[in-house]
Design a protein around this motif. Structure first.
Motif, PDB file in Angstrom:
ATOM      1  N   THR A  27      66.622 -14.739 -17.600  1.00  0.00           N
ATOM      2  CA  THR A  27      66.486 -13.413 -18.183  1.00  0.00           C
ATOM      3  C   THR A  27      67.836 -12.720 -18.124  1.00  0.00           C
ATOM      4  O   THR A  27      68.816 -13.304 -17.660  1.00  0.00           O
ATOM      5  N   VAL A  28      67.881 -11.474 -18.580  1.00  0.00           N
ATOM      6  CA  VAL A  28      69.154 -10.749 -18.694  1.00  0.00           C
ATOM      7  C   VAL A  28      69.045  -9.421 -17.947  1.00  0.00           C
ATOM      8  O   VAL A  28      68.057  -8.688 -18.101  1.00  0.00           O
ATOM      9  N   GLN A  29      70.049  -9.124 -17.151  1.00  0.00           N
ATOM     10  CA  GLN A  29      70.051  -7.940 -16.292  1.00  0.00           C
ATOM     11  C   GLN A  29      69.727  -6.668 -17.079  1.00  0.00           C
ATOM     12  O   GLN A  29      68.897  -5.858 -16.665  1.00  0.00           O
ATOM     13  N   GLU A  30      70.376  -6.502 -18.233  1.00  0.00           N
ATOM     14  CA  GLU A  30      70.221  -5.253 -18.981  1.00  0.00           C
ATOM     15  C   GLU A  30      68.818  -5.103 -19.582  1.00  0.00           C
ATOM     16  O   GLU A  30      68.368  -3.974 -19.822  1.00  0.00           O
ATOM     17  N   LEU A  31      68.134  -6.205 -19.836  1.00  0.00           N
ATOM     18  CA  LEU A  31      66.800  -6.134 -20.426  1.00  0.00           C
ATOM     19  C   LEU A  31      65.733  -5.734 -19.402  1.00  0.00           C
ATOM     20  O   LEU A  31      64.695  -5.186 -19.777  1.00  0.00           O
ATOM     21  N   GLU A  32      65.986  -6.028 -18.129  1.00  0.00           N
ATOM     22  CA  GLU A  32      65.001  -5.735 -17.083  1.00  0.00           C
ATOM     23  C   GLU A  32      65.709  -5.158 -15.863  1.00  0.00           C
ATOM     24  O   GLU A  32      65.483  -5.575 -14.736  1.00  0.00           O
ATOM     25  N   ALA A  33      66.556  -4.172 -16.102  1.00  0.00           N
ATOM     26  CA  ALA A  33      67.488  -3.701 -15.081  1.00  0.00           C
ATOM     27  C   ALA A  33      66.804  -3.258 -13.791  1.00  0.00           C
ATOM     28  O   ALA A  33      67.181  -3.696 -12.693  1.00  0.00           O
ATOM     29  N   GLU A  34      65.803  -2.388 -13.874  1.00  0.00           N
ATOM     30  CA  GLU A  34      65.179  -1.846 -12.663  1.00  0.00           C
ATOM     31  C   GLU A  34      64.406  -2.919 -11.904  1.00  0.00           C
ATOM     32  O   GLU A  34      64.462  -2.990 -10.673  1.00  0.00           O
ATOM     33  N   THR A  35      63.703  -3.762 -12.641  1.00  0.00           N
ATOM     34  CA  THR A  35      62.919  -4.820 -11.998  1.00  0.00           C
ATOM     35  C   THR A  35      63.828  -5.799 -11.266  1.00  0.00           C
ATOM     36  O   THR A  35      63.554  -6.181 -10.119  1.00  0.00           O
ATOM     37  N   ILE A  36      64.909  -6.216 -11.924  1.00  0.00           N
ATOM     38  CA  ILE A  36      65.837  -7.174 -11.325  1.00  0.00           C
ATOM     39  C   ILE A  36      66.539  -6.558 -10.117  1.00  0.00           C
ATOM     40  O   ILE A  36      66.686  -7.208  -9.069  1.00  0.00           O
ATOM     41  N   SER A  37      66.957  -5.315 -10.221  1.00  0.00           N
ATOM     42  CA  SER A  37      67.626  -4.656  -9.088  1.00  0.00           C
ATOM     43  C   SER A  37      66.708  -4.595  -7.873  1.00  0.00           C
ATOM     44  O   SER A  37      67.155  -4.813  -6.732  1.00  0.00           O
ATOM     45  N   ALA A  60      70.015 -13.157 -12.468  1.00  0.00           N
ATOM     46  CA  ALA A  60      69.642 -13.219 -13.882  1.00  0.00           C
ATOM     47  C   ALA A  60      70.793 -13.854 -14.648  1.00  0.00           C
ATOM     48  O   ALA A  60      71.868 -13.265 -14.758  1.00  0.00           O
ATOM     49  N   ILE A  61      70.576 -15.068 -15.176  1.00  0.00           N
ATOM     50  CA  ILE A  61      71.675 -15.820 -15.790  1.00  0.00           C
ATOM     51  C   ILE A  61      71.371 -16.201 -17.237  1.00  0.00           C
ATOM     52  O   ILE A  61      72.046 -17.036 -17.817  1.00  0.00           O
ATOM     53  N   GLY A  62      70.356 -15.589 -17.846  1.00  0.00           N
ATOM     54  CA  GLY A  62      69.957 -15.970 -19.195  1.00  0.00           C
ATOM     55  C   GLY A  62      70.708 -15.214 -20.278  1.00  0.00           C
ATOM     56  O   GLY A  62      71.532 -14.346 -19.980  1.00  0.00           O
ATOM     57  N   PRO A  63      70.445 -15.509 -21.531  1.00  0.00           N
ATOM     58  CA  PRO A  63      69.551 -16.586 -21.957  1.00  0.00           C
ATOM     59  C   PRO A  63      70.214 -17.945 -21.786  1.00  0.00           C
ATOM     60  O   PRO A  63      71.404 -18.093 -22.060  1.00  0.00           O
ATOM     61  N   ILE A  64      69.468 -18.927 -21.326  1.00  0.00           N
ATOM     62  CA  ILE A  64      70.008 -20.259 -21.091  1.00  0.00           C
ATOM     63  C   ILE A  64      69.783 -21.092 -22.353  1.00  0.00           C
ATOM     64  O   ILE A  64      68.683 -21.576 -22.604  1.00  0.00           O
TER      65      ILE A  64
END
Length: 494
Positions: free
Chosen positions: A240-250, A260-264
């Motif tokens: 996934t991508v940090q900016e697309l799910e910023a609060e959840t990933i943080s 978060a290292i996507g999109p792969i």
């Protein structure tokens, strides 16, 4: 660490065993992540099940190692050190895993780990003087990675192939239980507002397994056991991508080493043939037919590699496609309803739409989505499909079927606003299908969706640039993984 003749220690090349979940949607990003790791100095032993290897070999007409062509075509003539192995999933090759889903899952739950342990033991024992197997990378949905890694003294990396939102729902299932949204008779139906990093989510937008009253199925057992095991992983890497799910990933990063290292995606992109073939079915070439169509005029329809559609819904979708008057490419697997019903379309449907349709058993989805003729995608909302569509700037018509797809739909329709729902009720009706196809493919709404999906495409592309979030996260992950491997190796040698 190994020692030279004068007693000085020298670094061995890190060697990772990579085991993807044996489903098409999990194998694809796993292959591309393995290639990426190999290009960053890792030896990778990639392990498919006998069945997955058989399916790929049959589809491509070659029984060769799936990475053999990639090694031959490595840039600069430098060979990537990717090795290949296969392992039994506990079932015979001829067993119909699609028709007998629960038996297949039960084998992965109860039997597969014994075969994996035997394989890992052999690979670890065969390590040479200049290399030492030091890391196990395995899909998060396996129930054994942390335990197996600990047994063999390996660093454990959990690979998550779905959105961070789905991960955090499963990771916090204990909170859902405590608050009465799961695992109780009179479950709450109000919004869920207590998951860290998730402002609010409706119960209908959680995964299908979290919406079910019965929590004793084999898939529930897999999920609960897998997420307990994942707590023992050293790292979690996510497509996934940090900016697309910023609060959840943080919020997840505050609890664990989550990257978060996507999109792969394949390094060659979507318009070039990948040197690594991952398809489980023979692919039809849609390009010549698409070349004859106007830009943005064709709807691509696919419900993925594994999910099944109820026959009444499939029939109504077919009738809606006919009613819409839109040209379309439809990927229709033989088992889309059931292996026992290989021809579920309404009588006369193929003939009715023959002048504006191409119906195939399978195709290269990435190549089709990248074609200029594609103007929309009717999808089951699999995560790979969503990322690929966004990368190609194609808006989505959402018809989620099971597992993570309901949560993925929320991200697409409610959060990013790059798609709409195919239907807004339990059962499909041809009139609704035709109307929403028209809304997606033409008019002001379609234009607005295309505009928004191009913004998401920019976010994905930016994340992969040299200073983008995913590139930075991947670089940090590789550095910390190598440090962890070195530290673990030094402890073993003391």
């Amino acid at each position: 660490m190994a020692e030279t003749q004068d007693g000085r220690r020298r670094h061995r090349k890190p060697h990772a065993i990579f085991i993807p979940y044996p489903l098409q949607g999990h194998v694809i990003p796993s292959v591309h992540l393995a290639v990426k790791l190999a290009s960053h100095g890792f030896t990778v032993t990639f392990v498919n099940t006998h069945y997955i290897h058989h399916k790929i070999s049959t589809a491509t007409g070659s029984g060769a190692d799936v990475f053999s062509k990639l090694r031959e075509s490595s840039p600069g003539g430098e060979s990537l050190d990717i090795r290949y192995a296969t392992v039994s999933d506990g079932l015979p090759l001829g067993f119909d895993r699609s028709l007998n889903h629960d038996q297949f899952m039960a084998s992965l739950l109860h039997v597969f780990s014994a075969h994996v342990e035997e394989l890992v033991a052999g690979i670890v024992a065969s390590g040479g003087e200049d290399e030492e197997v030091s890391c196990l990378i395995a899909d998060t949905f396996f129930v054994w990675p942390a335990k197996v890694a600990k047994k063999f003294g390996l660093v454990c990396v959990s690979f998550w192939t779905e959105p961070a939102l789905v991960y955090t729902l499963y990771h916090h299932v204990h909170l859902l239980r405590q608050n009465g949204h799961f695992g109780c008779q009179d479950r709450r139906e109000d919004a869920i507002e207590y998951i860290p990093g998730v402002a609010s989510i409706e119960p209908k937008d959680t995964t299908s397994y979290l919406q079910e009253a019965n929590e004793t199925s084999v898939c529930h057992q897999i999920i609960f056991t897998a997420f307990q095991d994942a707590r023992g992983a050293d790292f979690v890497v996510a497509n996934t991508v940090q900016e697309l799910e910023a609060e959840t990933i943080s919020a997840l990063q505050a609890q664990m080493s989550y990257y978060a290292i996507g999109p792969i995606f394949p390094p060659a992109g979507f318009t070039n043939k990948s040197a690594v073939r991952t398809s489980l079915w023979s692919e039809s070439d849609c390009s010549h037919w698409l070349d004859t169509r106007k830009p943005g005029s064709v709807l691509y329809v696919s419900f993925g590699s594994y999910a099944h559609v109820e026959k009444p819904d499939l029939v109504e979708i077919a009738r809606g496609l006919a009613l819409s008057g839109v040209s379309f490419v439809w990927v229709l697997r033989d088992d889309i309803v059931s292996s026992d019903d290989p021809n579920p379309l309404p009588v006369g449907f193929r003939e009715e739409v023959s002048d504006r349709s191409m119906i195939v058993g399978w195709c290269s989805q990435k190549e089709v989505l990248a074609h200029r003729a594609i103007g929309g995608f009717l999808t089951h909302c699999g995560w790979n499909s969503i990322l690929e569509a966004a990368w190609c700037g194609v808006p989505l018509l959402c018809f989620p079927l099971y597992t993570d797809q309901f949560t993925n739909r929320k991200l697409v329709v409610d959060d990013w606003k790059v798609g709409i729902n195919l239907i807004d009720c339990k059962a499909a009706r041809k009139e609704d299908v035709a109307r929403n196809i028209g809304r997606l493919m033409g008019g002001d709404l379609g234009d607005e969706l295309r505009k928004r999906v191009k913004e998401v495409k920019k976010t994905l592309a930016s994340a992969l640039e040299s200073n983008g979030s995913s590139a930075r996260n991947f670089g940090q992950f590789v550095e910390e993984l190598k440090n962890k491997i070195q530290t673990t190796g030094e402890r073993r040698s003391e």
